[in-house]
Scaffold this motif. Structure first.
Motif, PDB file in Angstrom:
ATOM      1  N   SER A 188       0.832  -1.225   0.037  1.00  0.00           N
ATOM      2  CA  SER A 188      -0.059  -0.053   0.034  1.00  0.00           C
ATOM      3  C   SER A 188       0.975   1.448   0.053  1.00  0.00           C
ATOM      4  CB  SER A 188      -0.806   0.131   1.082  1.00  0.00           C
ATOM      5  OG  SER A 188      -1.832  -1.104   1.308  1.00  0.00           O
ATOM      6  N   VAL A 189       1.847   1.181   0.781  1.00  0.00           N
ATOM      7  CA  VAL A 189       2.893   2.386   0.821  1.00  0.00           C
ATOM      8  C   VAL A 189       3.500   2.363  -0.635  1.00  0.00           C
ATOM      9  CG1 VAL A 189       4.840   3.117   1.741  1.00  0.00           C
ATOM     10  CG2 VAL A 189       3.204   2.089   3.009  1.00  0.00           C
ATOM     11  N   LEU A 190       4.018   1.312  -1.289  1.00  0.00           N
ATOM     12  CA  LEU A 190       4.543   1.091  -2.594  1.00  0.00           C
ATOM     13  C   LEU A 190       3.677   1.920  -3.350  1.00  0.00           C
ATOM     14  CD1 LEU A 190       6.871   0.788  -4.362  1.00  0.00           C
ATOM     15  CD2 LEU A 190       6.010  -1.608  -4.750  1.00  0.00           C
ATOM     16  N   ALA A 191       2.344   1.577  -3.363  1.00  0.00           N
ATOM     17  CA  ALA A 191       1.124   1.961  -4.432  1.00  0.00           C
ATOM     18  C   ALA A 191       1.170   3.500  -4.417  1.00  0.00           C
ATOM     19  CB  ALA A 191       0.162   1.339  -4.234  1.00  0.00           C
ATOM     20  N   ALA A 192       1.105   3.985  -2.844  1.00  0.00           N
ATOM     21  CA  ALA A 192       0.908   5.628  -2.913  1.00  0.00           C
ATOM     22  C   ALA A 192       2.333   6.159  -3.404  1.00  0.00           C
ATOM     23  CB  ALA A 192       0.866   5.872  -1.291  1.00  0.00           C
ATOM     24  N   SER A 193       3.340   5.630  -3.091  1.00  0.00           N
ATOM     25  CA  SER A 193       4.624   6.284  -3.655  1.00  0.00           C
ATOM     26  C   SER A 193       4.612   6.374  -5.151  1.00  0.00           C
ATOM     27  CB  SER A 193       5.772   5.277  -3.421  1.00  0.00           C
ATOM     28  OG  SER A 193       6.107   5.091  -1.884  1.00  0.00           O
ATOM     29  N   ALA A 195       1.908   6.212  -7.099  1.00  0.00           N
ATOM     30  CA  ALA A 195       1.004   7.454  -7.735  1.00  0.00           C
ATOM     31  C   ALA A 195       1.575   8.726  -7.664  1.00  0.00           C
ATOM     32  CB  ALA A 195      -0.328   7.283  -7.053  1.00  0.00           C
ATOM     33  N   ASN A 196       2.492   9.009  -6.764  1.00  0.00           N
ATOM     34  CA  ASN A 196       3.003  10.186  -6.274  1.00  0.00           C
ATOM     35  C   ASN A 196       4.591  10.522  -6.907  1.00  0.00           C
ATOM     36  OD1 ASN A 196       1.149  11.931  -4.500  1.00  0.00           O
ATOM     37  ND2 ASN A 196       1.136  10.010  -3.868  1.00  0.00           N
ATOM     38  N   GLY A 197       4.892   9.515  -7.954  1.00  0.00           N
ATOM     39  CA  GLY A 197       6.092   9.791  -8.627  1.00  0.00           C
ATOM     40  C   GLY A 197       7.175   8.773  -8.246  1.00  0.00           C
ATOM     41  N   GLY A 198       7.014   7.648  -7.238  1.00  0.00           N
ATOM     42  CA  GLY A 198       8.071   6.928  -6.806  1.00  0.00           C
ATOM     43  C   GLY A 198       7.930   5.657  -7.269  1.00  0.00           C
ATOM     44  N   SER A 199       8.835   4.528  -6.579  1.00  0.00           N
ATOM     45  CA  SER A 199       9.082   3.183  -6.966  1.00  0.00           C
ATOM     46  C   SER A 199       9.489   2.522  -5.601  1.00  0.00           C
ATOM     47  CB  SER A 199       9.838   3.001  -8.203  1.00  0.00           C
ATOM     48  OG  SER A 199      11.025   3.492  -7.769  1.00  0.00           O
ATOM     49  N   GLU A 200       9.872   1.200  -6.049  1.00  0.00           N
ATOM     50  CA  GLU A 200      10.386   0.427  -4.905  1.00  0.00           C
ATOM     51  C   GLU A 200      11.945   0.970  -4.751  1.00  0.00           C
ATOM     52  OE1 GLU A 200      11.965  -1.948  -8.739  1.00  0.00           O
ATOM     53  OE2 GLU A 200      10.070  -0.692  -7.922  1.00  0.00           O
ATOM     54  N   PRO A 261      -7.622   2.510  -7.332  1.00  0.00           N
ATOM     55  CA  PRO A 261      -7.123   3.942  -7.625  1.00  0.00           C
ATOM     56  C   PRO A 261      -6.569   4.460  -8.936  1.00  0.00           C
ATOM     57  CG  PRO A 261      -5.490   2.779  -6.076  1.00  0.00           C
ATOM     58  CD  PRO A 261      -6.786   1.977  -6.597  1.00  0.00           C
ATOM     59  N   THR A 262      -7.355   5.386  -9.651  1.00  0.00           N
ATOM     60  CA  THR A 262      -6.779   5.606 -10.925  1.00  0.00           C
ATOM     61  C   THR A 262      -5.655   6.201 -11.163  1.00  0.00           C
ATOM     62  OG1 THR A 262      -8.023   7.544 -10.663  1.00  0.00           O
ATOM     63  CG2 THR A 262      -9.559   6.009 -11.518  1.00  0.00           C
ATOM     64  N   ASP A 263      -5.130   6.726 -10.249  1.00  0.00           N
ATOM     65  CA  ASP A 263      -3.955   7.479 -10.185  1.00  0.00           C
ATOM     66  C   ASP A 263      -2.617   6.362  -9.888  1.00  0.00           C
ATOM     67  OD1 ASP A 263      -4.658   7.495  -7.682  1.00  0.00           O
ATOM     68  OD2 ASP A 263      -4.015   9.518  -7.318  1.00  0.00           O
ATOM     69  N   PHE A 332       1.477  -0.449 -11.731  1.00  0.00           N
ATOM     70  CA  PHE A 332       2.987  -0.472 -11.337  1.00  0.00           C
ATOM     71  C   PHE A 332       3.466  -1.783 -11.074  1.00  0.00           C
ATOM     72  CE2 PHE A 332       6.500  -0.337  -8.500  1.00  0.00           C
ATOM     73  CZ  PHE A 332       7.545   0.173  -9.546  1.00  0.00           C
ATOM     74  N   HIS A 333       4.452  -2.485 -11.728  1.00  0.00           N
ATOM     75  CA  HIS A 333       4.827  -3.677 -11.370  1.00  0.00           C
ATOM     76  C   HIS A 333       6.371  -3.473 -10.839  1.00  0.00           C
ATOM     77  CE1 HIS A 333       1.895  -5.258 -14.538  1.00  0.00           C
ATOM     78  NE2 HIS A 333       1.894  -6.160 -13.546  1.00  0.00           N
ATOM     79  N   VAL A 334       6.649  -3.987  -9.882  1.00  0.00           N
ATOM     80  CA  VAL A 334       8.022  -3.898  -8.894  1.00  0.00           C
ATOM     81  C   VAL A 334       9.045  -4.456 -10.129  1.00  0.00           C
ATOM     82  CG1 VAL A 334       9.709  -4.931  -7.381  1.00  0.00           C
ATOM     83  CG2 VAL A 334       7.176  -4.329  -6.942  1.00  0.00           C
TER      84      VAL A 334
END
Length: 359
Positions: A188-193, A195-200, A261-263, A332-334
């Motif tokens: 869930s943290v990764l998904a929020a990341s 959606a806001n420009g991050g990744s693993e 989540p669409t984003d 997003f896929h890791v």
């Protein structure tokens, strides 16, 4: 249920590598023919799993089919991912579990600890690259994606979040679970990341996102499980789609609204690993192969998990159990399960410092 709190601190538990001893009964890596596997598995007559209980992703359907088709009996001991690896590591050959089901982010730890044996199955080429180890030590049997589930008894259906941006603007509390130990919460943290420009490789956007919710006292400490949902103690929770669908089905599907989540969401998988010291190594290989067969994949879908093989044609009534693929707008896929594995070890402390410390 332990399986629903997939503990992913395994890499921390096994920080010091120790090699598991080899069993004289273990099958060779990937060289066994299918006829040999089937013949020897029937002779073994039993398969023992860990973390694969009847009620999770409809495993009961698969175990029943294997018993009916191959006369192989099954037993399971439910446990978390970390406990599964510990069991693989400690058990003697005579009572070693044969196969377990763990999150992809934990799988690199199993390989590093030399606890698993490779087997690519008949369906190897159909497994997406993000969902498997190149050498065959692990490959996902099914996938899940992070979604929001809203209890419309507590939050108006019209206010159910459709994106992380919506979630940030709401006035309800959000349940995510234990980021220090639960795979669902960490993804869930990764998904929020994402959606806001991050990744693993960069979880800061996700941590910052939840820190803002924490500062507004919008993070709930209620665990997002079926018991708390049934009691009405959750407003909005973030979880795997197959958990959300399963929980809603068992409580009241009309009461809950599930949105992707669409984003940005994260799709990841769960892999069925074969113990290097399996007491019944051929039965384990047969089971892994059956799980990836058309019928095995349909069985998982009946339990709301999405088959990893996209070529499998699901019966119409089973297809209806799943969220339409068209609703997964941005996925997003890791890219590196090894990088993500190491990131999750630090995530619990980062959550404590950056998110809970902001409350």
């Amino acid at each position: 249920m332990l399986k629903r709190n997939l503990v992913v601190a395994a890499a921390a538990v096994f920080a010091v590598t120790s090699l598991a001893g080899c069993s004289s009964k273990k099958a060779t890596a990937t060289s066994d023919s299918w006829s040999t596997i089937e013949k020897q598995a029937k002779k073994e007559g039993k398969v023992a799993s860990v973390g694969m209980p009847d009620t999770w992703a409809n495993w009961i359907g698969t175990w029943s089919d294997i018993k009916s088709k191959y006369s192989i009996a099954h037993t399971d001991t439910d446990m978390s991912s970390a406990q599964e690896l510990q069991k693989f590591k400690q058990a003697k050959s005579s009572d070693s579990p044969d196969i377990g089901d763990i999150g992809l982010n934990v799988a690199p730890t199993a390989v590093e600890q030399n606890l698993v044996t490779p087997y690519k199955t008949k369906y190897w080429k159909e497994i997406p690259s993000w969902a498997k180890d190149k050498k065959g030590y692990y490959s996902a049997g099914y996938s899940g994606s992070i979604v929001f589930i809203t209890d419309t008894k507590n939050v108006k259906a019209a206010d159910a979040p459709k994106s992380w941006a919506d979630l940030a603007k709401g006035d309800y509390k959000v349940s995510i679970g234990d980021v220090a130990s639960a795979a669902q919460a960490q993804y869930s943290v990764l998904a929020a990341s994402y959606a806001n420009g991050g990744s693993e490789n960069d979880l800061k956007p996700g941590l910052d996102y939840f820190a803002k919710l924490g500062a507004k006292k919008r993070l709930s400490t209620v665990e997002p499980n079926i018991q708390n949902m049934q009691k009405g103690e959750l407003k909005v929770a973030v979880m795997w789609d197959f958990n959300a669908l399963n929980y809603a089905h068992h409580i009241d599907s009309k009461r809950f609204k599930i949105t992707v989540p669409t984003d940005g969401t994260v799709t990841s998988g769960y892999t069925e690993i074969i113990n290097k010291n399996a007491a019944h190594p051929y039965a384990a290989k047969l089971a892994r192969n059956f799980i990836l067969s058309d019928q095995g994949q349909i069985n998982l879908a009946k339990g709301y998990a999405r088959p990893i093989r996209s070529s499998v044609k699901l019966p119409a009534d089973v297809e209806k159990k799943l969220i339409p693929q068209s609703e997964y707008k941005k996925v997003f896929h890791v890219k590196s399960n090894e990088v993500w594995n190491k990131a999750t070890v630090k995530l619990g402390q980062q959550w404590q410092d950056k998110v809970l410390g902001s409350k």
